[in-house]
Design a protein around this motif. Sequence first.
Motif, PDB file in Angstrom:
ATOM      1  N   SER A  25       0.821  -1.196   0.000  1.00  0.00           N
ATOM      2  CA  SER A  25       0.000   0.000   0.000  1.00  0.00           C
ATOM      3  C   SER A  25       0.864   1.258   0.000  1.00  0.00           C
ATOM      4  CB  SER A  25      -0.923  -0.008   1.217  1.00  0.00           C
ATOM      5  OG  SER A  25      -1.713   1.148   1.237  1.00  0.00           O
ATOM      6  N   PRO A  29      -1.380  -3.496   2.957  1.00  0.00           N
ATOM      7  CA  PRO A  29      -2.768  -3.007   2.881  1.00  0.00           C
ATOM      8  C   PRO A  29      -3.607  -3.500   4.055  1.00  0.00           C
ATOM      9  CG  PRO A  29      -2.037  -3.790   0.742  1.00  0.00           C
ATOM     10  CD  PRO A  29      -0.962  -4.161   1.713  1.00  0.00           C
ATOM     11  N   ASP A  43       1.414   2.077  -3.952  1.00  0.00           N
ATOM     12  CA  ASP A  43       1.294   0.984  -4.913  1.00  0.00           C
ATOM     13  C   ASP A  43       2.375   1.069  -5.990  1.00  0.00           C
ATOM     14  OD1 ASP A  43      -0.926   0.038  -3.542  1.00  0.00           O
ATOM     15  OD2 ASP A  43      -2.331   1.183  -4.767  1.00  0.00           O
ATOM     16  N   THR A  50      -5.328   1.165   5.212  1.00  0.00           N
ATOM     17  CA  THR A  50      -3.976   1.129   5.740  1.00  0.00           C
ATOM     18  C   THR A  50      -3.778   2.356   6.624  1.00  0.00           C
ATOM     19  OG1 THR A  50      -3.236   0.082   3.699  1.00  0.00           O
ATOM     20  CG2 THR A  50      -1.535   1.046   5.100  1.00  0.00           C
TER      21      THR A  50
END
Length: 253
Positions: A2, A27, A62, A187
């Motif tokens: 994340s 995440p 990401d 997150t």
Amino acid sequence: MSITADNLVWKVGTKTIVNGVSLTVEPGKVLGLLGPNGSGKTSLLRLLSGLKQPYSGRVLLDGKDIKTLRRKSLAQRIAFIEQHANTNVNLKVIDVVKLGRFPHRSMFSGWTREDDAAVDHALERTEMAAKRNDAWQNLSGGEKQRAHLARALAQAPRELILDEPTNHLDVHHQISLLRLVSELSVTSIIALHDLNHAAMYCDQLLVLQSGQVVASGAPEQVLTQELLKEVFSVEAFVEISRHCERPHIHFVR
């Protein structure tokens, strides 16, 4: 992953505040950020949220450098609650929470049912629904903090960054807020002072000292008697319960 920080450095003049910090948060997990006052926690959080630009290093969402993202796109991803978040205009609570929907609206779009649903849900999750029409200036410090959390949740973020959000709350609301954050499907990175709360509600911990990472990992790995003495200058012993496998710190007088 994340959110990732890669060798972040941030300086004020010639003084290095954040010094080579790297981290990765999976995440849906909660990372607790610990450290004494002046260790660089707030500066690191502002770097992670894109509010400050690093002297060197980078922050990835990401796998994409946040410097390449448009401000609106970043605001749709990350919600940041400052340590001393304030609102000077005497708005109603509902008006403050509605501010969280701005990143999802265009200049010419009207208010939608989706916006209403997001605001209502945020107020319910933070136990502020009964205060929705109260004037901001009439709220207690704890109620203001929960309203700011509701604004952040109305933003529908995928990453939530909080800078010591429990400072103005009584014990009941400290625990309820941390439990809420730990149960969210986002997150979260949260700076905390209370070490036992960090151990109970965070999946991972990262400890800063003088801007550098001195420990990171699961709570039971990080919160050792030696670290508490070296970093926080406290005498304590650490007990790990067989029932929850989370450490509990007992401070020595």
